[in-house]
Enzyme design. Structure first.
Site, PDB file in Angstrom:
ATOM      1  N   GLY A   9       0.836  -1.213   0.000  1.00  0.00           N
ATOM      2  CA  GLY A   9       0.000   0.000   0.000  1.00  0.00           C
ATOM      3  C   GLY A   9       0.862   1.251   0.000  1.00  0.00           C
ATOM      4  O   GLY A   9       0.536   2.241   0.667  1.00  0.00           O
ATOM      5  N   ASP A  51       0.715  -8.741  -5.662  1.00  0.00           N
ATOM      6  CA  ASP A  51      -0.577  -8.643  -4.987  1.00  0.00           C
ATOM      7  C   ASP A  51      -0.392  -9.241  -3.589  1.00  0.00           C
ATOM      8  O   ASP A  51       0.084 -10.380  -3.479  1.00  0.00           O
ATOM      9  CB  ASP A  51      -1.609  -9.453  -5.794  1.00  0.00           C
ATOM     10  CG  ASP A  51      -3.020  -9.292  -5.267  1.00  0.00           C
ATOM     11  OD1 ASP A  51      -3.186  -9.163  -4.040  1.00  0.00           O
ATOM     12  OD2 ASP A  51      -3.962  -9.312  -6.084  1.00  0.00           O
ATOM     13  N   TYR A 140     -15.096  -3.213   7.280  1.00  0.00           N
ATOM     14  CA  TYR A 140     -13.746  -2.725   7.543  1.00  0.00           C
ATOM     15  C   TYR A 140     -13.355  -2.978   9.006  1.00  0.00           C
ATOM     16  O   TYR A 140     -12.285  -3.508   9.305  1.00  0.00           O
ATOM     17  CB  TYR A 140     -13.716  -1.223   7.223  1.00  0.00           C
ATOM     18  CG  TYR A 140     -12.440  -0.497   7.518  1.00  0.00           C
ATOM     19  CD1 TYR A 140     -11.266  -0.793   6.828  1.00  0.00           C
ATOM     20  CD2 TYR A 140     -12.413   0.538   8.464  1.00  0.00           C
ATOM     21  CE1 TYR A 140     -10.098  -0.079   7.073  1.00  0.00           C
ATOM     22  CE2 TYR A 140     -11.253   1.249   8.713  1.00  0.00           C
ATOM     23  CZ  TYR A 140     -10.097   0.931   8.014  1.00  0.00           C
ATOM     24  OH  TYR A 140      -8.947   1.637   8.262  1.00  0.00           O
ATOM     25  N   ILE A 170      -6.734  10.300   9.578  1.00  0.00           N
ATOM     26  CA  ILE A 170      -5.460  10.972   9.336  1.00  0.00           C
ATOM     27  C   ILE A 170      -5.638  12.055   8.281  1.00  0.00           C
ATOM     28  O   ILE A 170      -6.274  11.834   7.253  1.00  0.00           O
ATOM     29  CB  ILE A 170      -4.381   9.952   8.927  1.00  0.00           C
ATOM     30  CG1 ILE A 170      -4.161   9.004  10.107  1.00  0.00           C
ATOM     31  CG2 ILE A 170      -3.073  10.649   8.574  1.00  0.00           C
ATOM     32  CD1 ILE A 170      -3.229   7.894   9.826  1.00  0.00           C
TER      33      ILE A 170
HETATM   34  N1  SER Z   1      -9.734   6.736   8.069  1.00  0.00           N
HETATM   35  C1  SER Z   1     -10.331   5.444   8.191  1.00  0.00           C
HETATM   36  C2  SER Z   1     -11.666   5.429   7.582  1.00  0.00           C
HETATM   37  O1  SER Z   1     -12.325   6.429   7.675  1.00  0.00           O
HETATM   38  C3  SER Z   1     -10.413   5.042   9.629  1.00  0.00           C
HETATM   39  O2  SER Z   1      -9.462   4.097   9.896  1.00  0.00           O
HETATM   40  O3  SER Z   1     -12.090   4.456   7.066  1.00  0.00           O
END
Ligand code: SER
Length: 314
Positions: A9, A51, A140, A170
């Site tokens: 990534g 990958d 997620y 972030i």
């Molecule tokens: N920045 C991420 C998201 O919003 C949080 O880990 O999915």
């Protein structure tokens, strides 16, 4: 002996800032970027195509470069994970498993990115403790929580030195995030600099934990540099810095960019934001490996606006 570092990534939001810093510290020739899709034409460094889900690709790259450290950042974020839950599971879980399986062969030091998304609606939302209820409701979050457990399992079963941070949202200017719930806190700066109206996809009272990129990079390098014995949490560390409502963010950005126009139009991402903490208790990271942040909302806003102005003037 110098480290040989693989970054998966490498062209995502964090990788874009982390790779140049790793190159600066370790030498460009010692940092290998795993390119999958969307490789920037101007990338300056060692690139390997592969990958993360493919064990043959990873075995070849680990062995050809004698990898000693890996920063495993490749992941689908929260909002895109709701659109593509099968792909999120595949990339986030199988990618991690392949990396861990490769890492145990030669005892590679592993960094893995977790997230505040491991928390859910039943978690206390203020100063969320390090150890608390973990019942995420996004794909997620499910993959990040399962990933934390997998990291700890590899540490306990195989003695693998794997370290992890639960990143908050972030905020950075180099690469835009893609498909996250915290992206509004980045987007507002782009709109301010471009003099465009900002439509915020969460309501003005939404409060989430956030962090400026320089602090995130500092923490990432700090946890990897810490002595083995200092790392007492082998799932993932809460990693906090600042928290603000969307309205507080608007007010500070407008102070420095008076023409800013904001409209609030919450969409499906509001429901995700509502299940996440408003702030985290990161005293374990502060005590165990000396984490401290530098950027508050004001300081971050000044840098973001300055840097984005430069970016769009070019
Ligand atoms: N920045 C991420 C998201 O919003 C949080 O880990 O999915």
């Amino acid at each position: 002996m110098s480290e040989k570092i693989l970054v998966t990534g490498p062209f995502g939001q964090i990788g874009t800032d982390l790779v140049p810093e790793l190159q600066r510290i370790n030498g460009k020739e010692n940092v290998i970027a795993l390119g999958h899709r969307n490789i920037p034409a101007d990338f300056d460094g060692v690139l390997e195509k592969g990958d993360v889900r493919n064990p043959d690709d990873m075995a070849r790259i680990f062995s050809e470069h004698s990898i000693t450290q890996v920063y495993h950042l490749a992941s689908l974020l929260s909002a895109i994970g709701e659109d593509k839950p099968d792909l999120a599971w595949d990339v986030n879980m199988n990618g991690l498993k392949v990396v861990l399986d490769e890492a145990i062969k030669t005892n590679v030091l592993v960094f893995w990115a977790s997230s505040i998304a491991v928390f859910g609606p039943t978690t206390p939302r203020e100063k969320t403790p390090q150890r608390t209820v973990l019942e995420p409701t996004t794909m997620y979050g499910v993959t990040k929580l399962a990933g934390e457990m997998l990291c700890q399992y590899y540490f306990l079963k195989y003695g693998l030195d794997v370290r992890s941070i639960r990143y908050p949202g972030i905020i950075s200017y180099k690469a835009e995030p893609g498909g996250g719930t915290t992206d509004y806190a980045v987007d507002i700066y782009y709109k301010a600099v471009k003099n465009e109206k900002f439509t915020c996809f969460v309501n003005q009272d939404t409060t989430l934990p956030m962090m400026y990129m320089d602090d995130a990079i500092k923490g990432t390098l700090q946890i990897m540099d810490a002595p083995f014995e200092a790392i007492k949490v082998r799932t993932s560390y809460n990693h906090g810095a600042i928290s603000f409502t969307a309205k507080e963010l608007e007010d500070v950005v407008r102070k420095h960019s008076p023409g800013l126009v904001v409209e609030y139009a919450p969409d499906h991402r509001q429901a995700i934001a509502d299940t996440w903490p408003m702030s985290v208790d990161d005293s374990a990271a502060r005590n165990d490996w000396g984490w401290c942040h530098e950027y508050d909302l004001e300081k971050m806003t000044i840098v973001m606006l300055e840097e984005l102005k430069k970016k769009f003037q070019q």
